[in-house]
Design a protein around this motif. Structure first.
Motif, PDB file in Angstrom:
ATOM      1  N   PHE A  34       0.843  -1.179   0.000  1.00  0.00           N
ATOM      2  CA  PHE A  34       0.000   0.000   0.000  1.00  0.00           C
ATOM      3  C   PHE A  34       0.883   1.234   0.000  1.00  0.00           C
ATOM      4  CE2 PHE A  34      -3.834  -2.363   1.133  1.00  0.00           C
ATOM      5  CZ  PHE A  34      -3.324  -3.468   1.773  1.00  0.00           C
ATOM      6  N   TYR A  36       0.800   5.370   0.871  1.00  0.00           N
ATOM      7  CA  TYR A  36       0.085   6.452   1.529  1.00  0.00           C
ATOM      8  C   TYR A  36       0.870   7.751   1.342  1.00  0.00           C
ATOM      9  CZ  TYR A  36      -2.176   2.673   4.232  1.00  0.00           C
ATOM     10  OH  TYR A  36      -2.858   1.539   4.624  1.00  0.00           O
ATOM     11  N   GLN A  38       1.198  11.649   3.361  1.00  0.00           N
ATOM     12  CA  GLN A  38       0.863  12.341   4.600  1.00  0.00           C
ATOM     13  C   GLN A  38       1.388  13.758   4.526  1.00  0.00           C
ATOM     14  OE1 GLN A  38       2.831  10.949   8.184  1.00  0.00           O
ATOM     15  NE2 GLN A  38       1.036  11.427   9.428  1.00  0.00           N
ATOM     16  N   SER A  43      -3.209  13.238   8.750  1.00  0.00           N
ATOM     17  CA  SER A  43      -3.224  11.788   8.804  1.00  0.00           C
ATOM     18  C   SER A  43      -2.725  11.185   7.496  1.00  0.00           C
ATOM     19  CB  SER A  43      -4.647  11.308   9.093  1.00  0.00           C
ATOM     20  OG  SER A  43      -4.662   9.920   9.323  1.00  0.00           O
ATOM     21  N   LEU A  44      -2.670   9.873   7.462  1.00  0.00           N
ATOM     22  CA  LEU A  44      -2.260   9.170   6.259  1.00  0.00           C
ATOM     23  C   LEU A  44      -3.462   8.990   5.338  1.00  0.00           C
ATOM     24  CD1 LEU A  44      -0.199   8.185   8.534  1.00  0.00           C
ATOM     25  CD2 LEU A  44       0.241   6.287   7.004  1.00  0.00           C
ATOM     26  N   MET A  45      -3.219   9.260   4.059  1.00  0.00           N
ATOM     27  CA  MET A  45      -4.255   9.050   3.059  1.00  0.00           C
ATOM     28  C   MET A  45      -3.796   7.936   2.127  1.00  0.00           C
ATOM     29  SD  MET A  45      -6.728  11.229   3.573  1.00  0.00           S
ATOM     30  CE  MET A  45      -7.551  11.308   2.000  1.00  0.00           C
ATOM     31  N   LEU A  46      -4.604   6.906   2.003  1.00  0.00           N
ATOM     32  CA  LEU A  46      -4.259   5.815   1.105  1.00  0.00           C
ATOM     33  C   LEU A  46      -4.316   6.301  -0.338  1.00  0.00           C
ATOM     34  CD1 LEU A  46      -3.656   2.774   0.732  1.00  0.00           C
ATOM     35  CD2 LEU A  46      -6.137   2.421   0.589  1.00  0.00           C
ATOM     36  N   GLU A  59      -6.970   4.966  -5.324  1.00  0.00           N
ATOM     37  CA  GLU A  59      -8.101   5.554  -4.619  1.00  0.00           C
ATOM     38  C   GLU A  59      -8.661   6.719  -5.441  1.00  0.00           C
ATOM     39  OE1 GLU A  59      -9.458   4.337  -1.547  1.00  0.00           O
ATOM     40  OE2 GLU A  59      -8.198   2.722  -2.348  1.00  0.00           O
ATOM     41  N   PHE A  91       5.080  13.494   2.609  1.00  0.00           N
ATOM     42  CA  PHE A  91       5.723  12.329   3.205  1.00  0.00           C
ATOM     43  C   PHE A  91       5.005  11.110   2.635  1.00  0.00           C
ATOM     44  CE2 PHE A  91       8.626  10.601   6.041  1.00  0.00           C
ATOM     45  CZ  PHE A  91       8.085   9.791   7.019  1.00  0.00           C
ATOM     46  N   ILE A  93       4.562   7.051   2.486  1.00  0.00           N
ATOM     47  CA  ILE A  93       4.801   5.878   3.320  1.00  0.00           C
ATOM     48  C   ILE A  93       4.225   4.646   2.632  1.00  0.00           C
ATOM     49  CG2 ILE A  93       4.392   4.791   5.565  1.00  0.00           C
ATOM     50  CD1 ILE A  93       3.950   7.544   6.736  1.00  0.00           C
ATOM     51  N   PHE A 107       4.765  -1.169   8.178  1.00  0.00           N
ATOM     52  CA  PHE A 107       4.989   0.113   7.530  1.00  0.00           C
ATOM     53  C   PHE A 107       6.472   0.407   7.356  1.00  0.00           C
ATOM     54  CE2 PHE A 107       0.920   2.260   7.079  1.00  0.00           C
ATOM     55  CZ  PHE A 107       0.092   1.391   7.772  1.00  0.00           C
ATOM     56  N   GLY A 108       6.774   1.053   6.244  1.00  0.00           N
ATOM     57  CA  GLY A 108       8.123   1.544   6.022  1.00  0.00           C
ATOM     58  C   GLY A 108       8.335   2.838   6.787  1.00  0.00           C
ATOM     59  N   GLY A 110       9.069   5.724   5.641  1.00  0.00           N
ATOM     60  CA  GLY A 110       8.628   6.927   4.939  1.00  0.00           C
ATOM     61  C   GLY A 110       9.724   7.582   4.120  1.00  0.00           C
TER      62      GLY A 110
ATOM     63  N   GLN B   2     -11.495   9.958   4.995  1.00  0.00           N
ATOM     64  CA  GLN B   2     -11.189   9.517   6.337  1.00  0.00           C
ATOM     65  C   GLN B   2     -12.410   8.850   6.949  1.00  0.00           C
ATOM     66  OE1 GLN B   2      -8.153   9.620   7.842  1.00  0.00           O
ATOM     67  NE2 GLN B   2      -7.460  10.247   5.828  1.00  0.00           N
ATOM     68  N   ARG B  41       8.591  10.284  11.203  1.00  0.00           N
ATOM     69  CA  ARG B  41       8.971   8.874  11.084  1.00  0.00           C
ATOM     70  C   ARG B  41       7.806   8.040  10.572  1.00  0.00           C
ATOM     71  NH1 ARG B  41      13.415   7.553  14.294  1.00  0.00           N
ATOM     72  NH2 ARG B  41      14.728   9.383  14.531  1.00  0.00           N
ATOM     73  N   GLY B  42       8.089   6.760  10.380  1.00  0.00           N
ATOM     74  CA  GLY B  42       7.047   5.839   9.969  1.00  0.00           C
ATOM     75  C   GLY B  42       6.162   5.442  11.130  1.00  0.00           C
ATOM     76  N   LEU B  43       5.253   4.528  10.844  1.00  0.00           N
ATOM     77  CA  LEU B  43       4.294   4.115  11.853  1.00  0.00           C
ATOM     78  C   LEU B  43       4.743   2.857  12.577  1.00  0.00           C
ATOM     79  CD1 LEU B  43       2.539   5.992  10.016  1.00  0.00           C
ATOM     80  CD2 LEU B  43       0.614   4.610  10.740  1.00  0.00           C
ATOM     81  N   PHE B  88      -2.604   7.168  15.974  1.00  0.00           N
ATOM     82  CA  PHE B  88      -3.653   7.041  14.976  1.00  0.00           C
ATOM     83  C   PHE B  88      -4.409   5.738  15.159  1.00  0.00           C
ATOM     84  CE2 PHE B  88      -2.492  10.511  12.192  1.00  0.00           C
ATOM     85  CZ  PHE B  88      -1.133  10.667  12.398  1.00  0.00           C
ATOM     86  N   LEU B 101      -6.639  -0.064   5.066  1.00  0.00           N
ATOM     87  CA  LEU B 101      -6.740   0.635   6.329  1.00  0.00           C
ATOM     88  C   LEU B 101      -7.116   2.084   6.084  1.00  0.00           C
ATOM     89  CD1 LEU B 101      -3.671  -0.644   8.375  1.00  0.00           C
ATOM     90  CD2 LEU B 101      -6.060  -1.346   8.553  1.00  0.00           C
ATOM     91  N   PHE B 103      -7.308   5.619   8.077  1.00  0.00           N
ATOM     92  CA  PHE B 103      -6.767   6.213   9.287  1.00  0.00           C
ATOM     93  C   PHE B 103      -7.609   7.368   9.788  1.00  0.00           C
ATOM     94  CE2 PHE B 103      -2.656   4.277  10.088  1.00  0.00           C
ATOM     95  CZ  PHE B 103      -2.486   3.531   8.936  1.00  0.00           C
ATOM     96  N   GLY B 104      -7.643   7.491  11.110  1.00  0.00           N
ATOM     97  CA  GLY B 104      -8.234   8.656  11.727  1.00  0.00           C
ATOM     98  C   GLY B 104      -7.282   9.834  11.642  1.00  0.00           C
ATOM     99  N   GLN B 105      -7.731  10.965  12.142  1.00  0.00           N
ATOM    100  CA  GLN B 105      -6.952  12.192  12.037  1.00  0.00           C
ATOM    101  C   GLN B 105      -5.775  12.224  12.999  1.00  0.00           C
ATOM    102  OE1 GLN B 105      -7.232  14.575   9.758  1.00  0.00           O
ATOM    103  NE2 GLN B 105      -8.817  13.332   8.806  1.00  0.00           N
ATOM    104  N   GLY B 106      -5.844  11.414  14.020  1.00  0.00           N
ATOM    105  CA  GLY B 106      -4.715  11.333  14.934  1.00  0.00           C
ATOM    106  C   GLY B 106      -4.828  12.239  16.143  1.00  0.00           C
TER     107      GLY B 106
END
Lengths: 116, 113
Positions: A34, A36, A38, A43-46, A59, A91, A93, A107-108, A110, B2, B41-43, B88, B101, B103-106
């Motif tokens: 996947f 994403y 950001q 937040s992250l958007m796919l 998407e 960013f 990811i 997850f990577g 980024g 979202q 950073r990443g998640l 998140f 997935l 994601f929420g806004q965090g």
């Protein structure tokens, strides 16, 4: 645990050029990856889902001709931002999951893209 | 688009206190996951709770899920400065195998020493 790497971790490019970002699963085979994006403090958007050996599913609102995704092997997916513009600065990811009935995505770290 | 909304958007507490973050979502889900992200950073995956589970623990983390209210909460007990990060929630509502997935806004959590 499973490790996903991204390369480069950051890149600066000029408007109009193309940039390729690699996403690799290091110790497992990723049938699905996947991508994403950001924006700062958001937040992250796919953007898209890619399955090995088939075309990516984008998407709504994501331009497939601008964001080219290639999932050529079970351990590598690439995202190419073509004719980059400053608004593409973000960013990016990637994440990956294994085959089978597994819920977890890995997850990577980024890639920060800055287009000048 | 979202799926989730998180509350609060930002939370600042003293080290040692408990931190609670909430997440609401709109559609039926297969599971809900919580992630942490340090700045730039990443998640990092924290915990996954399935739709048929109501509560789950992992170390200092406690997650609850109320599918009737379409909401989840993440509790971090005895917070530490290193817990400072964005948190998140992410819901998996797709057909099994699709695993998209959303994601929420965090919630941006700051732990003050």
């Amino acid at each position: 645990g499973a490790v996903v790497s991204q390369h480069p971790s950051w890149v600066i490019c000029k408007s109009g050029t193309s940039v390729k970002i690699e996403c690799r699963s290091l110790d497992f085979q990723a049938t699905t990856m996947f991508w994403y994006r950001q924006f700062p403090k958001q937040s992250l958007m796919l953007m898209a889902t890619s399955n090995e050996g088939s075309k990516a599913t984008y998407e709504q609102g994501v331009e497939k001709d601008k964001f080219l995704i290639n999932h050529a092997s079970l351990t590598l997916s690439t995202l190419t931002v073509t004719s980059a513009h400053p608004e593409d600065s973000s960013f990016y990811i990637c994440s990956a999951r294994t085959s089978g009935y597994s819920y977890e995505q890995y997850f990577g770290p980024g890639t920060r893209l800055t287009v000048t | 688009s979202q799926q989730g909304e998180e509350d609060p958007q930002a939370l600042s507490i003293q080290e040692g206190e408990n931190a609670t973050m909430n997440c609401s979502y709109k559609t039926s889900i297969n599971n809900l996951q919580w992630y942490r992200q340090n700045s730039g950073r990443g998640l990092v995956h924290l915990i996954l709770i399935r739709s048929n589970e109501r509560e789950k623990h992992s170390g200092r983390l406690r997650v609850t899920l109320d599918t009737s209210k379409k909401s989840s909460s993440l509790l971090i007990t005895a917070s530490r400065a290193a817990d400072t990060a964005s948190y998140f929630c992410a819901t998996d509502a797709g057909i099994q195998g699709a695993q998209k997935l959303v994601f929420g806004q965090g919630t941006r959590l700051t732990i003050n020493p």
